[in-house]
Design a protein around this motif. Structure first.
Motif, PDB file in Angstrom:
ATOM      1  N   TYR A 103       0.795  -1.225   0.000  1.00  0.00           N
ATOM      2  CA  TYR A 103       0.000   0.000   0.000  1.00  0.00           C
ATOM      3  C   TYR A 103       0.826   1.273   0.000  1.00  0.00           C
ATOM      4  O   TYR A 103       0.355   2.304  -0.476  1.00  0.00           O
ATOM      5  N   ASP A 104       2.046   1.226   0.540  1.00  0.00           N
ATOM      6  CA  ASP A 104       2.848   2.460   0.533  1.00  0.00           C
ATOM      7  C   ASP A 104       4.103   2.340  -0.318  1.00  0.00           C
ATOM      8  O   ASP A 104       4.482   3.282  -1.007  1.00  0.00           O
ATOM      9  N   VAL A 105       4.767   1.169  -0.336  1.00  0.00           N
ATOM     10  CA  VAL A 105       6.008   1.049  -1.096  1.00  0.00           C
ATOM     11  C   VAL A 105       5.730   0.827  -2.582  1.00  0.00           C
ATOM     12  O   VAL A 105       6.327   1.479  -3.451  1.00  0.00           O
ATOM     13  N   ARG A 108       4.877   3.959  -4.765  1.00  0.00           N
ATOM     14  CA  ARG A 108       6.015   4.864  -4.945  1.00  0.00           C
ATOM     15  C   ARG A 108       7.024   4.284  -5.937  1.00  0.00           C
ATOM     16  O   ARG A 108       7.555   5.011  -6.789  1.00  0.00           O
ATOM     17  N   GLU A 167      10.080  -0.517  11.216  1.00  0.00           N
ATOM     18  CA  GLU A 167       8.874   0.245  11.516  1.00  0.00           C
ATOM     19  C   GLU A 167       8.157  -0.333  12.734  1.00  0.00           C
ATOM     20  O   GLU A 167       8.198  -1.534  12.990  1.00  0.00           O
ATOM     21  N   SER A 249       3.059   1.247   8.452  1.00  0.00           N
ATOM     22  CA  SER A 249       2.766   1.646   7.070  1.00  0.00           C
ATOM     23  C   SER A 249       1.373   1.242   6.620  1.00  0.00           C
ATOM     24  O   SER A 249       0.840   1.807   5.660  1.00  0.00           O
ATOM     25  N   ARG A 251      -1.267   1.969   7.889  1.00  0.00           N
ATOM     26  CA  ARG A 251      -2.201   3.090   8.076  1.00  0.00           C
ATOM     27  C   ARG A 251      -2.614   3.717   6.753  1.00  0.00           C
ATOM     28  O   ARG A 251      -3.664   4.364   6.673  1.00  0.00           O
ATOM     29  N   SER A 252      -1.784   3.555   5.705  1.00  0.00           N
ATOM     30  CA  SER A 252      -2.153   4.101   4.395  1.00  0.00           C
ATOM     31  C   SER A 252      -3.350   3.379   3.794  1.00  0.00           C
ATOM     32  O   SER A 252      -3.957   3.875   2.844  1.00  0.00           O
ATOM     33  N   CYS A 294      13.533   5.025  -2.586  1.00  0.00           N
ATOM     34  CA  CYS A 294      12.175   5.318  -2.126  1.00  0.00           C
ATOM     35  C   CYS A 294      12.065   5.156  -0.617  1.00  0.00           C
ATOM     36  O   CYS A 294      11.306   5.882   0.043  1.00  0.00           O
TER      37      CYS A 294
END
Length: 297
Positions: A103-105, A108, A167, A249, A251-252, A294
Motif C-alpha cells: 500500500y505504501d512502497v 512509490r 517500523e 505503514s 495506516r495508508s 524510495c
C-alpha cells in the motif's frame, strides 16, 4: 539489401549528387558509386537516372525509398534498445511485495520507475507473504522481493538481503472498541481479544512477530483468525472479528470502521529487499536502487 547500402541509397536520394552524398557519408565518391551499382545489380533494377549534370531517382528508386527508410529507422531503434538494455534502462523486472508493503512502497516504486525508466517493463505483484516471495526468488519468478526479515526457510542462503527500514507495530481496532480512543494502548490490554493474524501455514513473518510481541506482554491470544492478505485482515477487524497488530505503514490502507492505535510497548519489524545472490542484470540493479531510494525519502 545491407544496412550500409540502404544508408548510402537514402543519402544519394536526398542529395541527388554523388559528391555531396559521399561527403555526408564520409566515403570516397567512387566507393559510393560502387555501392549503388552493387545494390542495383542485387535488386535487378536501375535506382537512379545519371547524367553528367544531374542524378534523380527512377520509379524503382522511388518505390524502394520507404523500404530503405524503414530498414534504417528500425536498425536505429534496435541500436538504441540494445544500448538501453546494456545500461539497464530497458528490459523486464519482476518485483514481489509483502501485503503490508503493497500500500505504501509499491505505488512509490511504480511511479518512480515509470518516470525514470519509461522503457522498462515492470511486473509488480502485491499482497504476498515472505515464504511465497522466497520461493519465487529461488525459482526465478521474481527478480526482487520487498519482504520481512527473519524468513525461516531452507535455501535462503542463496539470497542477498538488504535492510530497508524498521517500523513500529500498531494495533488495529474496530472503531467502536473501548480502547480505540486510547493513545497509546498497552498490548496487555488486548489479552482477552481474538486476534486476526497473517497465516501460520505457510508461516508468515508477521505471524511469529505478533505472537512473540504478545508473549512479551504476558499473554497468548486465546483465539486466532488467520488470513492471507493484509487488506482482508483489516476488513475483518472492521467487521468486529477481532483486533490485529500491523506495521505502521498499513495506516495508508484507510477503511471505515477501523482505528490504528500506537502501542505503549516498542515493538518493531524490519522490511528488507531480497534478491538472488548472483550478479544481477543492469535493469534489476536499477530497480533495486530505486526501491532503496524510495525507502530513504
Amino acid at each position: 539489401m545491407e544496412l550500409r547500402q540502404a544508408r548510402s541509397f537514402l543519402t544519394l536520394a536526398e542529395e541527388c549528387h554523388f559528391g555531396r552524398a559521399a561527403a555526408r557519408l564520409h566515403v570516397a565518391q567512387p566507393a559510393l558509386s560502387q555501392q549503388i551499382k552493387a545494390l542495383e545489380r542485387e535488386l535487378g533494377v536501375a535506382l537512379f537516372h545519371r547524367s553528367t549534370r544531374h542524378v534523380e531517382l527512377t520509379e524503382a528508386g522511388r518505390q524502394l525509398t520507404p523500404y530503405a527508410r524503414t530498414l534504417v529507422t528500425e536498425a536505429e531503434r534496435a541500436r538504441v534498445h540494445m544500448a538501453e538494455l546494456a545500461t539497464g534502462r530497458a528490459g523486464r523486472v519482476s518485483v514481489g511485495f509483502i501485503g503490508t508493503a503493497t500500500y505504501d512502497v509499491l505505488p512509490r516504486v511504480a511511479r518512480t520507475v515509470r518516470s525514470e525508466l519509461p522503457h522498462l517493463s515492470l511486473d509488480l505483484r502485491g499482497e504476498l507473504i515472505t515464504p511465497r516471495l522466497v520461493d519465487g526468488l529461488l525459482t526465478g519468478a521474481y527478480d526482487l522481493a520487498v519482504s520481512r526479515a527473519g524468513a525461516s526457510r531452507a535455501g535462503t542462503e542463496g539470497l542477498h538481503i538488504t535492510p530497508l527500514r524498521t517500523e513500529p507495530l500498531m494495533a488495529v481496532l474496530p472503531s467502536h472498541h473501548p480502547l480505540a480512543a486510547d493513545r497509546p494502548v498497552a498490548l496487555g490490554a488486548l489479552a482477552d481479544e481474538p486476534f486476526v493474524i497473517h497465516p501460520s501455514q505457510p508461516r508468515s513473518a508477521m505471524y511469529d512477530r505478533v505472537l512473540s510481541a504478545c508473549a512479551r506482554a504476558g499473554f497468548q491470544p486465546s483465539s486466532l483468525v488467520e488470513v492471507g492478505e493484509t487488506a482482508t485482515l483489516v476488513v475483518l477487524v472492521a467487521a468486529g472479528h477481532g483486533v490485529a497488530l500491523v506495521p505502521q505503514s498499513v495506516r495508508s490502507l484507510r477503511l471505515d470502521g477501523v482505528t490504528y492505535v500506537p502501542l505503549a510497548e516498542t515493538e518493531t519489524i524490519d522490511l528488507t529487499l531480497a534478491r538472488r545472490a548472483r550478479r544481477d542484470p543492469p535493469a534489476v540493479r536499477h530497480v533495486a536502487s530505486i526501491i532503496e531510494a524510495c525507502m530513504r525519502d
